[in-house]
Scaffold this motif. Structure first.
Motif, PDB file in Angstrom:
ATOM      1  N   CYS A   1       0.833  -1.203   0.000  1.00 26.62           N
ATOM      2  CA  CYS A   1       0.000   0.000   0.000  1.00 26.62           C
ATOM      3  C   CYS A   1       0.872   1.261   0.000  1.00 26.62           C
ATOM      4  O   CYS A   1       1.708   1.444   0.888  1.00 26.62           O
ATOM      5  CB  CYS A   1      -0.876  -0.020   1.255  1.00 26.62           C
ATOM      6  SG  CYS A   1      -1.898   1.444   1.433  1.00 26.62           S
TER       7      CYS A   1
ATOM      8  N   CYS B   1      -6.212  -2.587   0.693  1.00 25.81           N
ATOM      9  CA  CYS B   1      -5.306  -2.641   1.830  1.00 25.81           C
ATOM     10  C   CYS B   1      -6.124  -2.973   3.077  1.00 25.81           C
ATOM     11  O   CYS B   1      -6.996  -2.190   3.468  1.00 25.81           O
ATOM     12  CB  CYS B   1      -4.594  -1.304   2.019  1.00 25.81           C
ATOM     13  SG  CYS B   1      -3.556  -1.289   3.501  1.00 25.81           S
TER      14      CYS B   1
ATOM     15  N   ASN C   1      -0.061   4.053   0.783  1.00 31.57           N
ATOM     16  CA  ASN C   1      -0.537   4.902   1.877  1.00 31.57           C
ATOM     17  C   ASN C   1       0.073   4.504   3.222  1.00 31.57           C
ATOM     18  O   ASN C   1       0.520   5.364   3.975  1.00 31.57           O
ATOM     19  CB  ASN C   1      -2.061   4.826   1.944  1.00 31.57           C
ATOM     20  CG  ASN C   1      -2.651   5.854   2.874  1.00 31.57           C
ATOM     21  OD1 ASN C   1      -2.221   7.006   2.864  1.00 31.57           O
ATOM     22  ND2 ASN C   1      -3.604   5.447   3.684  1.00 31.57           N
ATOM     23  N   CYS C   2       0.122   3.170   3.516  1.00 26.41           N
ATOM     24  CA  CYS C   2       0.588   2.743   4.843  1.00 26.41           C
ATOM     25  C   CYS C   2       1.686   1.687   4.798  1.00 26.41           C
ATOM     26  O   CYS C   2       2.261   1.359   5.837  1.00 26.41           O
ATOM     27  CB  CYS C   2      -0.590   2.238   5.676  1.00 26.41           C
ATOM     28  SG  CYS C   2      -1.126   0.579   5.224  1.00 26.41           S
TER      29      CYS C   2
ATOM     30  N   CYS D   1      -5.209  -0.169   6.229  1.00 23.78           N
ATOM     31  CA  CYS D   1      -5.757   1.192   6.294  1.00 23.78           C
ATOM     32  C   CYS D   1      -7.042   1.334   5.478  1.00 23.78           C
ATOM     33  O   CYS D   1      -7.596   2.432   5.391  1.00 23.78           O
ATOM     34  CB  CYS D   1      -4.720   2.227   5.851  1.00 23.78           C
ATOM     35  SG  CYS D   1      -4.412   2.288   4.086  1.00 23.78           S
TER      36      CYS D   1
HETATM   37 ZN   LIG Z   1      -2.777   0.832   3.538  1.00 25.70          ZN
END
Ligand SMILES: [Zn+2]
Length: 316
Positions: free
Chosen positions: A147, A165, A149-150, A168
């Motif tokens: 991911c 994901c 993002n995280c 998150c």
């Molecule tokens: Zn994530």
């Protein structure tokens, strides 16, 4: 009197006019996709990075494998539901690039890159759009296993048209990168450039990625000014083409030049210059005295250039 040569029938644009019905409504139904994959009509394209695996044939190769044939070559890293062709399920069967590379040693197979397949006509033309679809989506998966993002691992869902994901809860969708590719002209002449990556005789349209917050027209203006120092006026859309190298959409345009003095950006281009219609005609016909050429018909640049020579461009 025009003595324009006869360029013959217009060739088909590569990777376009897909006959696949993508059936996006079925992607959320994992059991339906599994049932499709078990059906006897199912077929898969086996792709490892840039390598396309085909059954060797003469004069053309067969790129579609049964699901069991594909599985026997190598288990899939990712399986993409491409859609239905005349009701028959079609899948992209991803393998590791080194696995596809190793399959080159098998006498009954032909493994090569998609550009070579398209330019040399190594498969029936109807196979090019689904191979392009599968290659682009598989490329995206290979680079989104975690991911952005995280950082947690993501999981393929929706027949390969999404990654989720679990950490998150972000959903990730396959991306397409728009590129403007334009022929700038002043009526009698058009502007072509040479990238250092081109074969030594080839000249083509200028092109560049559309940046965030930019319209297609703005990108045409900016790229033409940056690469060749030419200011454009009106811009008209011509056609588009999926370009799975790796995940682009080529947006073909014609642009009207309002200045004429070329200043070449040598970081981007080896050279750029104006060409007359007569000279472009000899390039399209492969009869240029110095052997200069335009891109092959599989590429949209060929069609953009030909439309201009054929007097099909209107700015009003
Ligand atoms: Zn994530």
């Amino acid at each position: 009197m025009s003595s324009r040569p006869d360029f013959g029938p217009k060739p088909r644009l590569g990777y376009s006019d897909s006959r696949i019905e993508r059936a996006a409504e079925l992607r959320v139904d994992a059991s339906a996709i599994e049932a499709f994959a078990r059906g006897k009509d199912a077929g898969a394209y086996v792709i490892g990075g840039d390598w396309i695996v085909m059954k060797k044939g003469s004069p053309i190769n067969e790129p579609l494998f049964s699901m069991s044939e594909a599985q026997a070559l190598s288990p899939a890293t990712e399986m993409i539901f491409l859609g239905l062709l005349d009701g028959k399920p079609r899948f992209g069967h991803g393998v590791e690039p080194q696995t596809a590379d190793a399959l080159k040693s098998r006498g009954e197979l032909h493994v090569t890159d998609l550009r070579s397949i398209a330019v040399q006509g190594l498969v029936a033309p109807d196979h090019l759009p689904p191979i392009a679809e599968a290659k682009a989506v598989l490329h995206w998966h290979a680079r989104h296993r975690f991911c952005p993002n995280c950082g947690a691992a993501t999981a393929l869902v929706c027949g390969g048209w999404k990654r989720d994901c679990a950490q998150c809860k972000t959903e990730h969708f396959p991306r397409t990168d728009p590129v403007v590719i334009m022929l700038t002209s002043d009526g009698e002449r058009c502007l072509l450039g040479r990238s250092p990556r081109f074969v030594p005789t080839m000249w083509s349209c200028l092109a560049g990625f559309v940046e965030p917050g930019e319209s297609m027209e703005d990108a045409v203006h900016r790229e033409t000014r940056e690469e060749a120092g030419i200011t454009c006026g009106r811009v008209v859309y011509f056609a588009s083409q999926p370009w799975p190298f790796p995940t682009s959409l080529m947006i073909g345009c014609h642009a009207e030049a309002v200045t004429h003095e070329i200043v070449v950006d040598r970081e981007e281009l080896e050279d750029a210059r104006w060409f007359s219609k007569d000279e472009i005609g000899t390039m399209l016909m492969r009869r240029h005295p110095q052997g200069l050429t335009t891109p092959p018909p599989v590429a949209i640049a060929h069609h953009i250039i030909r439309a201009w020579v054929d007097d099909e461009v209107r700015f009003d």
